[in-house]
Design an enzyme around this catalytic site. Sequence first.
Site, PDB file in Angstrom:
ATOM      1  N   CYS A  40       0.854  -1.192   0.000  1.00 55.69           N
ATOM      2  CA  CYS A  40       0.000   0.000   0.000  1.00 55.69           C
ATOM      3  C   CYS A  40       0.892   1.245   0.000  1.00 55.69           C
ATOM      4  CB  CYS A  40      -0.881  -0.034   1.251  1.00 55.69           C
ATOM      5  SG  CYS A  40      -1.833   1.449   1.578  1.00 55.69           S
ATOM      6  N   HIS A  41       0.341   2.342  -0.465  1.00 58.56           N
ATOM      7  CA  HIS A  41       1.128   3.578  -0.479  1.00 58.56           C
ATOM      8  C   HIS A  41       1.575   3.970   0.933  1.00 58.56           C
ATOM      9  CE1 HIS A  41       2.131   7.064  -3.181  1.00 58.56           C
ATOM     10  NE2 HIS A  41       2.608   7.426  -2.008  1.00 58.56           N
ATOM     11  N   THR A  42       0.815   3.581   1.930  1.00 59.83           N
ATOM     12  CA  THR A  42       1.185   3.940   3.309  1.00 59.83           C
ATOM     13  C   THR A  42       2.504   3.276   3.715  1.00 59.83           C
ATOM     14  OG1 THR A  42      -1.151   4.213   3.830  1.00 59.83           O
ATOM     15  CG2 THR A  42       0.355   4.024   5.694  1.00 59.83           C
ATOM     16  N   HIS A  62       1.002  -4.148   5.927  1.00 59.32           N
ATOM     17  CA  HIS A  62      -0.223  -4.160   6.743  1.00 59.32           C
ATOM     18  C   HIS A  62      -1.421  -4.661   5.953  1.00 59.32           C
ATOM     19  CE1 HIS A  62      -0.216  -0.315   4.604  1.00 59.32           C
ATOM     20  NE2 HIS A  62      -1.537  -0.349   4.699  1.00 59.32           N
ATOM     21  N   GLU A  63      -1.174  -5.312   4.800  1.00 56.81           N
ATOM     22  CA  GLU A  63      -2.284  -5.736   3.937  1.00 56.81           C
ATOM     23  C   GLU A  63      -2.128  -7.231   3.642  1.00 56.81           C
ATOM     24  OE1 GLU A  63      -4.079  -2.777   0.805  1.00 56.81           O
ATOM     25  OE2 GLU A  63      -2.797  -4.148  -0.282  1.00 56.81           O
ATOM     26  N   CYS A  92     -11.724  -4.567  19.661  1.00 61.30           N
ATOM     27  CA  CYS A  92     -11.745  -5.306  20.938  1.00 61.30           C
ATOM     28  C   CYS A  92     -13.160  -5.534  21.445  1.00 61.30           C
ATOM     29  CB  CYS A  92     -10.921  -4.572  21.997  1.00 61.30           C
ATOM     30  SG  CYS A  92     -11.757  -3.155  22.751  1.00 61.30           S
ATOM     31  N   CYS A  95     -13.611  -1.520  24.495  1.00 62.96           N
ATOM     32  CA  CYS A  95     -13.144  -0.180  24.881  1.00 62.96           C
ATOM     33  C   CYS A  95     -14.269   0.833  24.639  1.00 62.96           C
ATOM     34  CB  CYS A  95     -11.879   0.202  24.115  1.00 62.96           C
ATOM     35  SG  CYS A  95     -12.142   0.630  22.378  1.00 62.96           S
ATOM     36  N   CYS A  98     -15.005   1.301  20.904  1.00 66.46           N
ATOM     37  CA  CYS A  98     -15.795   0.209  20.315  1.00 66.46           C
ATOM     38  C   CYS A  98     -17.250   0.270  20.796  1.00 66.46           C
ATOM     39  CB  CYS A  98     -15.195  -1.145  20.687  1.00 66.46           C
ATOM     40  SG  CYS A  98     -13.727  -1.587  19.737  1.00 66.46           S
ATOM     41  N   CYS A 106     -10.939   1.582  17.422  1.00 61.49           N
ATOM     42  CA  CYS A 106     -10.648   0.891  18.688  1.00 61.49           C
ATOM     43  C   CYS A 106      -9.309   1.401  19.240  1.00 61.49           C
ATOM     44  CB  CYS A 106     -10.566  -0.608  18.429  1.00 61.49           C
ATOM     45  SG  CYS A 106     -10.035  -1.571  19.857  1.00 61.49           S
ATOM     46  N   ARG A 110      -3.805   1.015  20.846  1.00 65.81           N
ATOM     47  CA  ARG A 110      -3.300   2.032  19.914  1.00 65.81           C
ATOM     48  C   ARG A 110      -1.951   2.605  20.354  1.00 65.81           C
ATOM     49  NH1 ARG A 110      -1.067   4.411  16.896  1.00 65.81           N
ATOM     50  NH2 ARG A 110      -1.687   5.842  15.229  1.00 65.81           N
ATOM     51  N   CYS A 169      -6.510  -3.756   3.656  1.00 65.30           N
ATOM     52  CA  CYS A 169      -6.439  -2.287   3.674  1.00 65.30           C
ATOM     53  C   CYS A 169      -7.217  -1.686   2.501  1.00 65.30           C
ATOM     54  CB  CYS A 169      -5.004  -1.768   3.688  1.00 65.30           C
ATOM     55  SG  CYS A 169      -4.967   0.044   3.785  1.00 65.30           S
ATOM     56  N   ARG A 364      -2.201  -2.578  -7.503  1.00 57.93           N
ATOM     57  CA  ARG A 364      -1.765  -3.305  -6.316  1.00 57.93           C
ATOM     58  C   ARG A 364      -0.793  -4.393  -6.726  1.00 57.93           C
ATOM     59  NH1 ARG A 364      -2.491   0.079  -2.914  1.00 57.93           N
ATOM     60  NH2 ARG A 364      -3.389  -0.365  -0.882  1.00 57.93           N
TER      61      ARG A 364
HETATM   62  N1  NAI Z   1      -7.156   6.616   5.546  1.00 57.21           N
HETATM   63  C1  NAI Z   1      -6.839   5.352   5.402  1.00 57.21           C
HETATM   64  O1  NAI Z   1      -7.289   4.481   6.158  1.00 57.21           O
HETATM   65  C2  NAI Z   1      -5.927   4.951   4.313  1.00 57.21           C
HETATM   66  C3  NAI Z   1      -5.192   5.875   3.629  1.00 57.21           C
HETATM   67  N2  NAI Z   1      -4.359   5.511   2.613  1.00 57.21           N
HETATM   68  C4  NAI Z   1      -3.683   6.588   1.893  1.00 57.21           C
HETATM   69  O2  NAI Z   1      -4.410   6.798   0.679  1.00 57.21           O
HETATM   70  C5  NAI Z   1      -3.532   7.368  -0.299  1.00 57.21           C
HETATM   71  C6  NAI Z   1      -3.617   6.577  -1.598  1.00 57.21           C
HETATM   72  O3  NAI Z   1      -3.071   5.283  -1.424  1.00 57.21           O
HETATM   73  P1  NAI Z   1      -2.922   4.294  -2.704  1.00 57.21           P
HETATM   74  O4  NAI Z   1      -4.156   4.319  -3.499  1.00 57.21           O
HETATM   75  O5  NAI Z   1      -2.392   3.015  -2.192  1.00 57.21           O
HETATM   76  O6  NAI Z   1      -1.791   5.081  -3.518  1.00 57.21           O
HETATM   77  P2  NAI Z   1      -1.409   4.988  -5.060  1.00 57.21           P
HETATM   78  O7  NAI Z   1      -0.031   5.441  -5.181  1.00 57.21           O
HETATM   79  O8  NAI Z   1      -1.801   3.654  -5.589  1.00 57.21           O
HETATM   80  O9  NAI Z   1      -2.400   6.055  -5.759  1.00 57.21           O
HETATM   81  C7  NAI Z   1      -2.245   7.448  -5.690  1.00 57.21           C
HETATM   82  C8  NAI Z   1      -2.767   8.045  -7.006  1.00 57.21           C
HETATM   83  O10 NAI Z   1      -2.738   9.464  -6.896  1.00 57.21           O
HETATM   84  C9  NAI Z   1      -2.318  10.000  -8.146  1.00 57.21           C
HETATM   85  N3  NAI Z   1      -1.795  11.349  -7.939  1.00 57.21           N
HETATM   86  C10 NAI Z   1      -0.599  11.703  -7.385  1.00 57.21           C
HETATM   87  N4  NAI Z   1      -0.491  13.054  -7.327  1.00 57.21           N
HETATM   88  C11 NAI Z   1      -1.622  13.543  -7.872  1.00 57.21           C
HETATM   89  C12 NAI Z   1      -2.114  14.876  -8.089  1.00 57.21           C
HETATM   90  N5  NAI Z   1      -1.407  15.942  -7.748  1.00 57.21           N
HETATM   91  N6  NAI Z   1      -3.338  15.016  -8.639  1.00 57.21           N
HETATM   92  C13 NAI Z   1      -4.072  13.931  -9.002  1.00 57.21           C
HETATM   93  N7  NAI Z   1      -3.657  12.651  -8.827  1.00 57.21           N
HETATM   94  C14 NAI Z   1      -2.455  12.466  -8.254  1.00 57.21           C
HETATM   95  C15 NAI Z   1      -1.301   8.994  -8.646  1.00 57.21           C
HETATM   96  O11 NAI Z   1      -1.099   9.096 -10.035  1.00 57.21           O
HETATM   97  C16 NAI Z   1      -1.946   7.680  -8.227  1.00 57.21           C
HETATM   98  O12 NAI Z   1      -2.769   7.162  -9.242  1.00 57.21           O
HETATM   99  C17 NAI Z   1      -2.137   7.370   0.340  1.00 57.21           C
HETATM  100  O13 NAI Z   1      -1.936   8.648   0.915  1.00 57.21           O
HETATM  101  C18 NAI Z   1      -2.268   6.322   1.438  1.00 57.21           C
HETATM  102  O14 NAI Z   1      -1.328   6.528   2.473  1.00 57.21           O
HETATM  103  C19 NAI Z   1      -4.233   4.217   2.219  1.00 57.21           C
HETATM  104  C20 NAI Z   1      -4.933   3.249   2.869  1.00 57.21           C
HETATM  105  C21 NAI Z   1      -5.801   3.517   3.994  1.00 57.21           C
HETATM  106  N1  LIG Z   2       1.067   7.410  11.466  1.00 61.56           N
HETATM  107  C1  LIG Z   2       0.606   8.508  10.666  1.00 61.56           C
HETATM  108  C2  LIG Z   2      -0.802   8.346  10.186  1.00 61.56           C
HETATM  109  C3  LIG Z   2      -1.010   7.119   9.373  1.00 61.56           C
HETATM  110  C4  LIG Z   2      -2.477   6.894   9.159  1.00 61.56           C
HETATM  111  O1  LIG Z   2      -3.252   7.823   9.055  1.00 61.56           O
HETATM  112  N2  LIG Z   2      -2.876   5.638   9.067  1.00 61.56           N
HETATM  113  C5  LIG Z   2      -4.237   5.288   8.768  1.00 61.56           C
HETATM  114  C6  LIG Z   2      -4.228   4.048   8.017  1.00 61.56           C
HETATM  115  S1  LIG Z   2      -3.352   4.209   6.507  1.00 61.56           S
HETATM  116  C7  LIG Z   2      -3.383   2.711   5.850  1.00 61.56           C
HETATM  117  O2  LIG Z   2      -2.844   2.467   4.816  1.00 61.56           O
HETATM  118  C8  LIG Z   2      -5.056   5.030  10.011  1.00 61.56           C
HETATM  119  O3  LIG Z   2      -5.823   4.114  10.137  1.00 61.56           O
HETATM  120  N3  LIG Z   2      -4.956   5.901  10.956  1.00 61.56           N
HETATM  121  C9  LIG Z   2      -5.632   5.779  12.202  1.00 61.56           C
HETATM  122  C10 LIG Z   2      -4.660   5.505  13.303  1.00 61.56           C
HETATM  123  O4  LIG Z   2      -5.109   5.358  14.442  1.00 61.56           O
HETATM  124  O5  LIG Z   2      -3.466   5.410  13.008  1.00 61.56           O
HETATM  125  C11 LIG Z   2       0.764   9.844  11.395  1.00 61.56           C
HETATM  126  O6  LIG Z   2       1.154   9.817  12.566  1.00 61.56           O
HETATM  127  O7  LIG Z   2       0.484  10.860  10.745  1.00 61.56           O
HETATM  128 ZN    ZN Z   3      -2.854   0.690   3.535  1.00 64.15          ZN
HETATM  129 ZN    ZN Z   4     -11.917  -1.387  21.219  1.00 62.76          ZN
END
Ligand code: NAI
Ligand SMILES: N[C@@H](CCC(=O)N[C@@H](CSC=O)C(=O)NCC(=O)O)C(=O)O
Ligand code: ZN
Ligand code: ZN
Length: 369
Positions: A40-42, A62-63, A92, A95, A98, A106, A110, A169, A364
């Site tokens: 993943c990008h993360t 993480h995936e 869990c 908490c 949850c 949760c 953390r 993920c 992916r």
């Molecule tokens: N909030 C959450 O729970 C999660 C957050 N993330 C975050 O989501 C984001 C995306 O992750 P992935 O899809 O795996 O990444 P990825 O690298 O597969 O996709 C990112 C896309 O953004 C495009 N891009 C880059 N700069 C751009 C711009 N200026 N304008 C338009 N498009 C642009 C790229 O061409 C690419 O297609 C990352 O920041 C990752 O850390 C990922 C998983 C869970």
């Molecule tokens: N550690 C980072 C923040 C990273 C982050 O936001 N992680 C996401 C999942 S990204 C998955 O690919 C998340 O679930 N955040 C919730 C959490 O509790 O971490 C920072 O400190 O900025």
């Molecule tokens: Zn991820």
């Molecule tokens: Zn919990």
Amino acid sequence: MDVKAAVAFAAGQPLKIETVQLDHPRAGEVLVEIKATGVCHTDAFTLSGDDPEGLFPAILGHEGAGVVVEVGAGVTSLKAGDRVIPLYTPECRNCSYCLSGKTNLCQAIRVTQGQGLMPDGTSRFSINGEKIHHYMGTSTFANYTVLPEIALAKIRDDAPFEKVCYIGCGVTTGIGAVINTAKVEVGSNVVVFGLGGIGLNVIQACRMVGANMIVGVDINPKKRALAEKMGMTHFVNPLEVEGDLVPYLVDLTKGGADYTFECIGRTQTMRQALECCHKGWGVSVIVGVAGAGQEISTRPFQLVTGRVWKGTAFGGAKGRTDVPKIVDWYMEGKIDIDSLITNVMPIEQVNEAFDMMHRGDAIRTVLTF
Ligand SMILES: NC(=O)C1=CN([C@@H]2O[C@H](COP(=O)(O)OP(=O)(O)OC[C@H]3O[C@@H](n4cnc5c(N)ncnc54)[C@H](O)[C@@H]3O)[C@@H](O)[C@H]2O)C=CC1
Ligand SMILES: N[C@@H](CCC(=O)N[C@@H](CSC=O)C(=O)NCC(=O)O)C(=O)O
Ligand SMILES: [Zn+2]
Ligand SMILES: [Zn+2]
């Protein structure tokens, strides 16, 4: 025991395949053999050094998906042989978070998870006697890993590891952002910024819930074809738009989008995603993770006039409850994962997987052991 792992020794350095030592699971913990893991990008974000919680040396990843090998004392919900998906957001069920019914975040473990440690404050991984940090509580770039019982979703026995690992993920985050966080309705107009592993799952969920216009925004034109296959109705390359992107998107969506999703991790696109929302009711969901020290900004008037800024982690999904259901959706043909897994390669090629992601050549990549 000796296990094979891709170790991140320092920020910005390629991972090294090493034999590392893994201790047996303690009370409440489970030893899992990881069979496959997505990249993943993360993972790249943390390796880059931009993650304020990034610790080194660490075993990233993480995936994943795998099989339970051994359970520690007191573990009741899992047994050897069960197929599981590790959860970086545990559940869990006890908490206050949850029990609130308001969040999936949760908090039971953390603090130690953020310190790269198991809940008892120690690590199970080491190399030549030196501690290696866990990562996001999962460390799936190892062929065996130890997790707390509450951080494992038990899934059906016929689920293929190389596909369902992505549910750990990207799939859940994208689909959950639409269903749980935004709650997109039939007929909505949607804009998705970033057509990568997360954004394409947002698109497929928008199609599933019956969205009307599904606009995809990406600077990489190679992302267009797959996005259209997943349900994108309009493609916008910001590099080809004359003038400001925001008014262009507001015009395209006839007054602004009902919902937007930022799936890139850039604060500039987060602002654009908010500001192209419809006045009075548009909701923008931040999914992308921005680097240390970065801040978002907009004119407060954007919110005064009814736009809403939200964020989502793991798509708002409660992992032990929701992940097995998403696995069922995949097995029943209700969601497409296969099209989004563009590469499968052995863990030894992990650095190549990162390179492909940075070049925009993969949606992916799944690594196998
Ligand atoms: N909030 C959450 O729970 C999660 C957050 N993330 C975050 O989501 C984001 C995306 O992750 P992935 O899809 O795996 O990444 P990825 O690298 O597969 O996709 C990112 C896309 O953004 C495009 N891009 C880059 N700069 C751009 C711009 N200026 N304008 C338009 N498009 C642009 C790229 O061409 C690419 O297609 C990352 O920041 C990752 O850390 C990922 C998983 C869970
Ligand atoms: N550690 C980072 C923040 C990273 C982050 O936001 N992680 C996401 C999942 S990204 C998955 O690919 C998340 O679930 N955040 C919730 C959490 O509790 O971490 C920072 O400190 O900025
Ligand atoms: Zn991820
Ligand atoms: Zn919990």
